[in-house]
Motif scaffolding. Structure first.
Motif, PDB file in Angstrom:
ATOM      1  N   UNK A   1       0.839  -1.187   0.000  1.00 28.01           N
ATOM      2  CA  UNK A   1       0.000   0.000   0.000  1.00 28.01           C
ATOM      3  C   UNK A   1       0.878   1.242   0.000  1.00 28.01           C
ATOM      4  N   UNK A   2       0.234   2.420  -0.037  1.00 25.69           N
ATOM      5  CA  UNK A   2       0.989   3.657  -0.187  1.00 25.69           C
ATOM      6  C   UNK A   2       1.582   4.174   1.120  1.00 25.69           C
TER       7      UNK A   2
ATOM      8  N   UNK B   1      12.958  -2.863  -5.262  1.00 22.18           N
ATOM      9  CA  UNK B   1      11.785  -2.004  -5.232  1.00 22.18           C
ATOM     10  C   UNK B   1      12.223  -0.569  -5.443  1.00 22.18           C
TER      11      UNK B   1
ATOM     12  N   UNK C   1      10.746   3.376  -4.511  1.00 19.38           N
ATOM     13  CA  UNK C   1       9.782   4.053  -3.659  1.00 19.38           C
ATOM     14  C   UNK C   1       9.636   5.493  -4.089  1.00 19.38           C
TER      15      UNK C   1
ATOM     16  N   UNK D   1       3.437   8.856  -3.328  1.00 15.81           N
ATOM     17  CA  UNK D   1       2.178   8.597  -4.007  1.00 15.81           C
ATOM     18  C   UNK D   1       2.068   7.224  -4.632  1.00 15.81           C
ATOM     19  N   UNK D   2       3.187   6.479  -4.629  1.00 15.62           N
ATOM     20  CA  UNK D   2       3.153   5.147  -5.223  1.00 15.62           C
ATOM     21  C   UNK D   2       3.607   4.067  -4.256  1.00 15.62           C
ATOM     22  N   UNK D   3       4.064   4.415  -3.122  1.00 13.33           N
ATOM     23  CA  UNK D   3       4.532   3.403  -2.196  1.00 13.33           C
ATOM     24  C   UNK D   3       5.736   2.664  -2.755  1.00 13.33           C
ATOM     25  N   UNK D   4       5.815   1.393  -2.468  1.00 12.22           N
ATOM     26  CA  UNK D   4       6.903   0.538  -2.939  1.00 12.22           C
ATOM     27  C   UNK D   4       6.414  -0.282  -4.125  1.00 12.22           C
TER      28      UNK D   4
ATOM     29  N   UNK E   1       7.566  -3.128  -7.071  1.00 12.53           N
ATOM     30  CA  UNK E   1       8.554  -4.147  -7.399  1.00 12.53           C
ATOM     31  C   UNK E   1       9.060  -3.978  -8.824  1.00 12.53           C
TER      32      UNK E   1
ATOM     33  N   UNK F   1       8.930  -7.551 -12.224  1.00 17.45           N
ATOM     34  CA  UNK F   1       7.901  -7.156 -11.293  1.00 17.45           C
ATOM     35  C   UNK F   1       6.897  -6.241 -11.965  1.00 17.45           C
TER      36      UNK F   1
ATOM     37  N   UNK G   1      15.202   0.280  -3.099  1.00 17.53           N
ATOM     38  CA  UNK G   1      15.445  -0.636  -1.995  1.00 17.53           C
ATOM     39  C   UNK G   1      15.637  -2.049  -2.518  1.00 17.53           C
TER      40      UNK G   1
END
Lengths: 113, 113
Positions: free
Chosen positions: A104-105, B35, B37, B40-43, B45, B58, B90
């Motif tokens: 999630x964000x 990943x 980061x 607004x998009x989080x993590x 893959x 991913x 990450x």
């Protein structure tokens, strides 16, 4: 499509109070749900997870609740401390998705002294 | 030291240049992940690997290349960097594909100018 979202981008709580961070997911076939904590300048750190066949799981000061009926996940932190200030991510894992973890964000938790 | 290390910690590069981000883990974990980061998009893959010489795409693999000739290393190469690839990257490793086993590195902050 698949999505994991968080209801509130920022949560501010008083030190000593309990915190509740919420998360909605869309894939009812997910096998695991996981909560991560990310402190500023660091990578995410595993907090607790819950299998899809469970409703509740408790750790040290944290509890995760899973409501599959409404596809809702929550993280409860008891007696919130300044060290709990961080961004919290929920994530879902589906074994049928070639093992990808979808995040999630994030929700920022701010603890006021 | 045992753990997962990423290098460099910070990198500034120019549009069109090739840049490689390094990731090294000392646990002999089978799985490794990259990943990115973004706000607004989080993590999200980019690529993952289930073992040496086994990699898979991913969510956002375009513009990236990975290799895994040794279990402990999983470099990520941006073949021709673009401004949209400005992000924090990450790396994570795990002995399973499930999220509760992931350990993240400290991240590489990449700026493409």
């Amino acid at each position: 499509g698949e999505s994991v979202g968080l209801h509130l981008p920022t949560l501010s709580v008083q030190e000593g109070d309990n915190s509740i961070i919420n998360c909605a997911y869309s894939n009812s076939a997910s096998d695991y749900f996981i909560w991560y904590k990310q402190e500023s300048g660091k990578g995410p750190q595993f907090i607790i997870d819950i299998r899809s066949n469970m409703d509740k799981r408790q750790g040290q000061r944290v509890t995760v609740l899973l409501n599959k009926t409404v596809k809702h996940l929550s993280l409860q932190i008891a007696a919130t401390q300044p060290g709990d200030s961080a961004v919290y991510f929920c994530a879902e894992y589906y074994s049928g998705n070639t093992g990808k973890l979808i995040f999630g964000q994030g929700t920022t938790l701010q603890v006021k002294p | 030291d045992a753990g997962i290390t990423q290098s460099p910690r910070y990198k500034i590069t120019e549009t069109g240049r090739q840049v490689t981000l390094m990731c090294h883990q000392t646990w002999s974990h089978s799985y490794m992940f990259w990943y990115r980061q973004d706000l607004g998009h989080g993590l999200r893959l980019i690529y993952y690997s289930a073992a040496a010489d086994i990699t898979d795409k991913g969510e956002v693999p375009d513009g990236y290349v990975v290799s895994r000739s040794k279990t402990e290393n999983f470099p990520l190469t941006l073949e021709s960097a673009t401004r949209s690839q400005t992000s924090v990257y990450f790396c994570a490793s795990s002995d399973t594909a499930r999220g509760h086993g992931y350990t993240f590195g400290s991240g590489t902050r990449l700026t493409v100018v």
